[in-house]
Design a protein around this motif. Structure first.
Motif, PDB file in Angstrom:
ATOM      1  N   ILE A 135       9.373  -3.337  -3.728  1.00 33.72           N
ATOM      2  CA  ILE A 135       8.919  -2.839  -2.432  1.00 33.72           C
ATOM      3  C   ILE A 135      10.062  -2.060  -1.794  1.00 33.72           C
ATOM      4  O   ILE A 135      11.205  -2.105  -2.255  1.00 33.72           O
ATOM      5  CB  ILE A 135       8.453  -3.983  -1.513  1.00 33.72           C
ATOM      6  N   ALA A 136       9.767  -1.340  -0.730  1.00 36.23           N
ATOM      7  CA  ALA A 136      10.752  -0.435  -0.138  1.00 36.23           C
ATOM      8  C   ALA A 136      11.901  -1.177   0.518  1.00 36.23           C
ATOM      9  O   ALA A 136      13.060  -0.784   0.416  1.00 36.23           O
ATOM     10  CB  ALA A 136      10.076   0.476   0.878  1.00 36.23           C
ATOM     11  N   VAL A 137      11.585  -2.263   1.259  1.00 35.86           N
ATOM     12  CA  VAL A 137      12.612  -3.063   1.927  1.00 35.86           C
ATOM     13  C   VAL A 137      12.342  -4.523   1.610  1.00 35.86           C
ATOM     14  O   VAL A 137      11.257  -4.898   1.157  1.00 35.86           O
ATOM     15  CB  VAL A 137      12.628  -2.816   3.450  1.00 35.86           C
ATOM     16  N   ARG A 174       0.814  -1.210   0.000  1.00 30.06           N
ATOM     17  CA  ARG A 174       0.000   0.000   0.000  1.00 30.06           C
ATOM     18  C   ARG A 174       0.851   1.265   0.000  1.00 30.06           C
ATOM     19  O   ARG A 174       0.473   2.277  -0.590  1.00 30.06           O
ATOM     20  CB  ARG A 174      -0.908  -0.011   1.233  1.00 30.06           C
ATOM     21  N   ASP A 175       1.998   1.222   0.679  1.00 24.26           N
ATOM     22  CA  ASP A 175       2.817   2.411   0.892  1.00 24.26           C
ATOM     23  C   ASP A 175       4.208   2.185   0.316  1.00 24.26           C
ATOM     24  O   ASP A 175       5.089   1.660   0.997  1.00 24.26           O
ATOM     25  CB  ASP A 175       2.909   2.716   2.385  1.00 24.26           C
ATOM     26  N   PRO A 176       4.444   2.546  -0.938  1.00 19.57           N
ATOM     27  CA  PRO A 176       5.754   2.279  -1.548  1.00 19.57           C
ATOM     28  C   PRO A 176       6.921   2.921  -0.800  1.00 19.57           C
ATOM     29  O   PRO A 176       8.022   2.377  -0.805  1.00 19.57           O
ATOM     30  CB  PRO A 176       5.606   2.875  -2.954  1.00 19.57           C
ATOM     31  N   GLU A 177       6.705   4.046  -0.139  1.00 18.81           N
ATOM     32  CA  GLU A 177       7.810   4.687   0.581  1.00 18.81           C
ATOM     33  C   GLU A 177       8.185   3.919   1.843  1.00 18.81           C
ATOM     34  O   GLU A 177       9.361   3.778   2.163  1.00 18.81           O
ATOM     35  CB  GLU A 177       7.443   6.131   0.938  1.00 18.81           C
ATOM     36  N   HIS A 178       7.216   3.465   2.580  1.00 20.48           N
ATOM     37  CA  HIS A 178       7.417   2.639   3.772  1.00 20.48           C
ATOM     38  C   HIS A 178       8.504   3.227   4.680  1.00 20.48           C
ATOM     39  O   HIS A 178       9.390   2.515   5.180  1.00 20.48           O
ATOM     40  CB  HIS A 178       7.776   1.216   3.343  1.00 20.48           C
ATOM     41  N   ASP A 216      20.846  11.199   2.979  1.00 20.42           N
ATOM     42  CA  ASP A 216      20.846  12.473   3.707  1.00 20.42           C
ATOM     43  C   ASP A 216      19.571  12.640   4.535  1.00 20.42           C
ATOM     44  O   ASP A 216      19.010  13.733   4.646  1.00 20.42           O
ATOM     45  CB  ASP A 216      21.009  13.651   2.745  1.00 20.42           C
ATOM     46  N   GLY A 217      19.104  11.521   5.096  1.00 17.33           N
ATOM     47  CA  GLY A 217      17.951  11.558   5.977  1.00 17.33           C
ATOM     48  C   GLY A 217      16.612  11.610   5.299  1.00 17.33           C
ATOM     49  O   GLY A 217      15.580  11.711   5.976  1.00 17.33           O
ATOM     50  N   ARG A 218      16.578  11.519   3.973  1.00 15.59           N
ATOM     51  CA  ARG A 218      15.315  11.599   3.242  1.00 15.59           C
ATOM     52  C   ARG A 218      15.088  10.343   2.410  1.00 15.59           C
ATOM     53  O   ARG A 218      16.036   9.760   1.866  1.00 15.59           O
ATOM     54  CB  ARG A 218      15.297  12.830   2.333  1.00 15.59           C
ATOM     55  N   ARG A 219      13.837   9.969   2.280  1.00 13.36           N
ATOM     56  CA  ARG A 219      13.471   8.795   1.479  1.00 13.36           C
ATOM     57  C   ARG A 219      13.660   9.102   0.005  1.00 13.36           C
ATOM     58  O   ARG A 219      13.186  10.123  -0.494  1.00 13.36           O
ATOM     59  CB  ARG A 219      12.017   8.413   1.762  1.00 13.36           C
ATOM     60  N   THR A 220      14.357   8.222  -0.696  1.00 17.84           N
ATOM     61  CA  THR A 220      14.477   8.344  -2.140  1.00 17.84           C
ATOM     62  C   THR A 220      13.288   7.634  -2.800  1.00 17.84           C
ATOM     63  O   THR A 220      12.422   7.090  -2.124  1.00 17.84           O
ATOM     64  CB  THR A 220      15.781   7.711  -2.630  1.00 17.84           C
ATOM     65  N   ASN A 221      13.272   7.607  -4.125  1.00 22.35           N
ATOM     66  CA  ASN A 221      12.192   6.883  -4.811  1.00 22.35           C
ATOM     67  C   ASN A 221      12.594   5.467  -5.176  1.00 22.35           C
ATOM     68  O   ASN A 221      11.911   4.797  -5.955  1.00 22.35           O
ATOM     69  CB  ASN A 221      11.762   7.638  -6.068  1.00 22.35           C
ATOM     70  N   VAL A 222      13.691   4.970  -4.611  1.00 25.60           N
ATOM     71  CA  VAL A 222      14.201   3.638  -4.939  1.00 25.60           C
ATOM     72  C   VAL A 222      13.352   2.568  -4.261  1.00 25.60           C
ATOM     73  O   VAL A 222      13.079   2.642  -3.062  1.00 25.60           O
ATOM     74  CB  VAL A 222      15.676   3.508  -4.506  1.00 25.60           C
ATOM     75  N   LEU A 223      12.928   1.565  -5.023  1.00 24.03           N
ATOM     76  CA  LEU A 223      12.241   0.385  -4.497  1.00 24.03           C
ATOM     77  C   LEU A 223      13.154  -0.824  -4.718  1.00 24.03           C
ATOM     78  O   LEU A 223      12.987  -1.588  -5.665  1.00 24.03           O
ATOM     79  CB  LEU A 223      10.894   0.191  -5.195  1.00 24.03           C
TER      80      LEU A 223
END
Length: 533
Positions: free
Chosen positions: A141-143, A71-75, A517-524
């Motif tokens: 997925i994120a992880v 549901r949440d790709p960023e996770h 740098d402390g921010r979520r990238t768009n990498v899955l």
């Protein structure tokens, strides 16, 4: 090389002393580790890690992200903590293997854990087998995620919601479903033995299923029959059962809760030490907090849950049956509440599925009842009915001394037991791993930083039989975390549970930045991690 992490303090996951080194990454793997004084590798990109620790990615041995991953790709709840692998399918209830009828039932039963109630169209439930579910995860997925085949779902599929022994034909079908799931990539089997219908299984039935799991070199992960009255007997039951089956045992969220167990962690650890000395293969996980988290409906006695969600609601609506449920919970001590009479001032509503009930969130049942001028059971009963069993709770019944003693044990690993649903979830979902590092290692010294990292990386990787994860070692996958040992901490609190952690600037999976740098990238970069022979 693709990337060189320069001048990091390497905490390699073994538990041994940290050291200063450059780490080179190529094609998603650790290609070079060069200590001070050795020739430095060169790379297309160089990251200065001075002042930061570099460790393997953290492995969450007990996660409830079965639907959140889709549901949440960023996770970010997990990625921001440095988690690079989660073990899902926990507590005997998840979404594969199923047929259409079982899927509808399990979606209703664990709405409070994962959302996804019947009628929720945010996810296309286009799988039925474990293999198909893992294929779905492999779309990106994120992880990373490993899966335990859920014994309660298997029983629901083969037997239904009846509190009775399985027939020979039903047991054969359950064994076949477990075998097929293991062949398709499950790493083991979970149970929720205070949750229906999994709790209806006798030890003989569980032993037969564990023999199947052992044949595939998997492990059994039970939420056992009591964490309250009878907790030690429940632990001993699981040790004996798995020894008879020849199956490895991993004890889920291994706590000693409620007043009856205050200060009794040493008794549990003695039991485990004796079993380990006799050759048993045992590990466990815990979260570094005292309150637990589950659904409100889980507190009911098991007889009230027989037949599934619709039958539960029918019983709650019947006055005579509801009074019998109340007496069992408040006077006798329901098995759903671990044999302890329920104390409504310890039960805090953390989330609801029906927006109109949101005023209950953040209050104990006792507080909500007092505001309404009624008995706590009246409030709880109405909430169960109006929310169609979708309410989640925090249960304030733990003991800090037990938490600390258990986390020191040599077979301990970390697990968040993180439920991501609800307006006010347990902060463990967003803070478990930095809380271990910041609170229990740096501030309290319960573990050294090197020991703590080993508990969160190499030990769980060994339980999962992963040959190339859990250590900073050449040839291993570049699932890595860079954190500041001096500042790393959980930002999440009980008042603000979704606050992100601090001091974790970079997280990589397969050498790709998922946090930069402390921010979520768009990498899955995450995929399913399947059982290996």
């Amino acid at each position: 090389m693709d990337l060189v992490i320069r001048d990091a303090r390497v905490i390699d996951g073994t538990g041994g002393p940290s050291y200063r080194a450059d780490v080179g990454i190529e094609d998603g793997r650790i290609a070079a580790i060069r200590r001070e004084g050795e020739p430095r590798p060169s790379g297309a990109r160089v990251l200065d890690a001075a002042g930061l620790a570099l460790s393997p990615g953290f492995i969450d041995m007990h996660a409830h992200s079965d639907l959140a991953l889709l549901r949440d790709p960023e996770h970010t709840a997990k990625a921001a903590q440095g988690v690079t692998l989660e073990v899902i399918g926990q507590d005997g209830l998840s979404y594969a293997p199923v047929d259409d009828a079982t899927l509808a039932q399990v979606r209703q039963a664990i709405t409070g854990w994962n959302g996804g109630a019947p009628g929720d169209t945010t996810i296309d439930f286009d799988w039925r087998t474990v293999g198909e579910y893992l294929d779905r995860l492999d779309r990106g997925i994120a992880v990373n995620a490993a899966y335990l085949v859920p014994q309660g779902t298997v029983r629901m599929y083969a037997v239904g919601w009846d509190d009775r022994p399985a027939t020979d034909a039903e047991l054969a079908r359950m064994k076949r479903l477990v075998a097929e799931s293991m062949e398709q990539g499950a790493v083991g089997m979970s149970s929720g033995l205070t949750y229906t219908p999994g709790m209806y299984a006798a030890d003989s039935e569980l032993t037969e299923l564990c023999r199947v799991v052992a044949g595939y070199e998997g492990y059994y992960c039970p939420h056992h029959r009591s964490y309250g009255a009878g907790a030690l007997q429940a632990y001993e039951e699981m040790v004996t059962l798995t020894r008879d089956a020849g199956c490895a045992l991993h004890l889920a969220h291994a706590t000693m809760n409620f007043g009856v167990n205050k200060g009794r962690a040493p008794e549990l650890l003695t039991l485990l030490d004796e079993a380990l000395a006799s050759g048993a293969d045992i590990s466990l996980d815990t979260y570094p907090y005292t309150p637990g988290c589950t659904t409100l409906v889980a507190m009911l006695p098991s007889w009230a849950s027989e037949g599934g969600p619709d039958a539960i609601l029918e019983r709650l609506r019947d006055e005579a049956t509801a009074e019998r449920i109340r007496h069992h919970m408040e006077v006798i001590g329901a098995d759903g509440c671990h044999g302890v009479p329920i104390e409504w001032d310890t039960i805090e509503i953390s989330g609801v599925s029906t927006p109109g009930l949101a005023d209950h969130v953040g209050r104990t049942v006792a507080d909500s009842a007092a505001r309404a001028g009624e008995a706590p059971w009246t409030t709880a009963r109405r909430l169960l009915i109006e929310d169609r069993l979708g309410s989640t709770i925090l249960q304030h019944v733990g003991h800090e001394e037990n938490v600390r003693q258990i986390m020191r044990h040599r077979v301990h690993t970390g697990g968040s037991d993180g439920i991501l649903q609800g307006a006010k979830p347990h902060p463990r979902a967003y803070g478990t791993f930095p809380h271990y590092l910041g609170r229990y290692a740096r501030e309290l010294g319960v573990l050294t930083l090197e020991e703590c990292v080993a508990h969160l990386t190499a030990r769980p990787a060994a339980r999962l039989r992963l040959p190339d994860r859990g250590l900073v070692r050449e040839g291993y996958r570049a699932d890595l975390v860079l954190f500041d040992p001096d500042t790393v901490a959980a930002g999440s609190t009980f008042e603000a549970p979704r606050t992100p952690p601090v001091g974790i600037p970079h997280v990589l999976i397969d050498g790709r930045f998922v946090i930069e740098d402390g921010r979520r990238t768009n990498v899955l970069a995450g995929r399913s991690v399947r059982r290996t022979g």
